[in-house]
Design a protein around this motif. Structure first.
Motif, PDB file in Angstrom:
ATOM      1  N   PHE A 121      46.298  43.377  11.876  1.00 30.58           N
ATOM      2  CA  PHE A 121      47.491  42.971  12.663  1.00 30.58           C
ATOM      3  C   PHE A 121      46.641  42.399  13.997  1.00 30.58           C
ATOM      4  N   ILE A 122      46.150  43.370  14.763  1.00 32.44           N
ATOM      5  CA  ILE A 122      45.550  42.900  16.108  1.00 32.44           C
ATOM      6  C   ILE A 122      44.647  41.872  16.174  1.00 32.44           C
ATOM      7  N   SER A 124      44.520  39.269  13.583  1.00 30.21           N
ATOM      8  CA  SER A 124      45.173  38.028  13.753  1.00 30.21           C
ATOM      9  C   SER A 124      46.131  37.499  14.786  1.00 30.21           C
ATOM     10  N   HIS A 125      46.200  38.510  15.922  1.00 31.69           N
ATOM     11  CA  HIS A 125      47.058  38.084  16.707  1.00 31.69           C
ATOM     12  C   HIS A 125      45.904  38.049  18.067  1.00 31.69           C
ATOM     13  N   HIS A 126      44.654  38.231  17.918  1.00 33.84           N
ATOM     14  CA  HIS A 126      43.654  38.392  19.009  1.00 33.84           C
ATOM     15  C   HIS A 126      44.078  39.418  20.071  1.00 33.84           C
ATOM     16  N   LEU A 127      44.498  40.408  19.416  1.00 30.65           N
ATOM     17  CA  LEU A 127      44.834  41.645  20.531  1.00 30.65           C
ATOM     18  C   LEU A 127      43.532  42.641  20.549  1.00 30.65           C
ATOM     19  N   SER A 220      50.336  31.041  22.798  1.00 28.88           N
ATOM     20  CA  SER A 220      50.110  31.123  21.541  1.00 28.88           C
ATOM     21  C   SER A 220      50.024  32.358  21.215  1.00 28.88           C
ATOM     22  N   ILE A 221      49.459  33.393  22.019  1.00 29.42           N
ATOM     23  CA  ILE A 221      49.545  34.844  21.779  1.00 29.42           C
ATOM     24  C   ILE A 221      51.073  35.520  21.934  1.00 29.42           C
ATOM     25  N   CYS A 223      53.605  33.947  21.739  1.00 31.00           N
ATOM     26  CA  CYS A 223      54.602  33.512  20.520  1.00 31.00           C
ATOM     27  C   CYS A 223      54.296  33.894  19.176  1.00 31.00           C
ATOM     28  N   GLY A 224      53.184  34.767  19.164  1.00 34.28           N
ATOM     29  CA  GLY A 224      52.887  35.399  17.733  1.00 34.28           C
ATOM     30  C   GLY A 224      52.212  34.347  16.880  1.00 34.28           C
ATOM     31  N   LYS A 225      51.761  32.927  17.443  1.00 33.96           N
ATOM     32  CA  LYS A 225      51.025  32.215  16.714  1.00 33.96           C
ATOM     33  C   LYS A 225      49.413  32.463  16.247  1.00 33.96           C
ATOM     34  N   LYS A 226      49.270  32.326  14.950  1.00 35.29           N
ATOM     35  CA  LYS A 226      47.835  32.966  14.355  1.00 35.29           C
ATOM     36  C   LYS A 226      47.009  31.520  14.484  1.00 35.29           C
TER      37      LYS A 226
END
Length: 227
Positions: A121-122, A124-127, A220-221, A223-226
């Motif tokens: 999860f993190i 794919s969202h670059h967290l 992008s991050i 807005c949840g864009k992958k």
């Protein structure tokens, strides 16, 4: 007499041209030095602000990673950065601790089974990149630049395009236009595409371009864009 005049005029013209070239070079170097100083100051300010703003989310992510498998949530890995110097890059760990148990570097693939549930999860969202704010604060990275790579993969890239070494003139970045449009690189072909985009950034970089990349990436991050 005419020959003497023409010779003197030619020498004077060459001297004026040379002086003009030297003056332009000094002005360019001064402008570039000022731009780099402003960029570094902005990196420090933004890193400190981001650390304060995202402190609680980072704590939550770290606890979630630890609860899943009871291992260190912070991952460290050597990368090659500014002036070709190695440095230790920090990330939130998104894979199992034995992801490279034979010490052979492997690129992360889409839906890689080495990723943990939280890690998938993190990532794919670059967290997972949040800890690199520390790299930015230390001066090893910048907010915007090329994404730093491991020596193993750099050697493969340079077999196809030796211009990779030109990137060493920059600090590697937390954000990258190439990552925004090319995503994570899981093949050598994507790495070469990323290199072309990074070289384009190198040739056209400016503070305005940096702000544009930061804004687009942040939106992008959020807005949840992958990507």
């Amino acid at each position: 007499m005419d020959n003497t005049f023409l010779s003197s005029y030619g020498s004077l013209s060459q001297e004026v041209d040379q002086n003009h070239v030297e003056r332009v070079k000094r002005e360019y170097n001064w402008s570039r030095t000022l731009s780099l100083a402003v960029k570094r100051f902005a990196d420090i300010v933004f890193a400190l602000v981001a650390m304060a703003v995202f402190f609680i989310p980072c704590v939550i992510i770290a606890i979630a990673i630890w609860l899943e498998d009871r291992h260190n949530p912070i991952f460290r890995q050597e990368r090659i950065g500014y002036r070709g110097r190695p440095f230790m890059l920090y990330k939130f760990r998104s894979m199992r601790t034995d992801a490279e148990k034979d010490n052979h570097p492997e690129l992360c693939q889409d839906k890689d089974d080495r990723c943990t549930r939280i890690g998938a999860f993190i990532r794919s969202h670059h967290l997972d990149e949040f800890p690199q704010l520390w790299n930015v604060l230390k001066g090893e990275m910048s907010f915007v630049g090329y994404r730093p790579e491991r020596r193993f993969f750099i050697d493969q890239i340079m077999e196809h395009n030796a211009d990779y070494e030109r990137l060493y003139a920059l600090r590697p970045g937390l954000f990258s236009e190439a990552t925004l449009y090319n995503g994570y690189t899981d093949t050598i072909e994507k790495m070469l595409t990323r290199l072309d985009m990074d070289l384009d950034y190198l040739n056209n970089r400016s503070l305005m371009l940096d702000m544009k990349i930061i804004t687009k990436t942040a939106l992008s991050i959020i807005c949840g864009k992958k990507f």
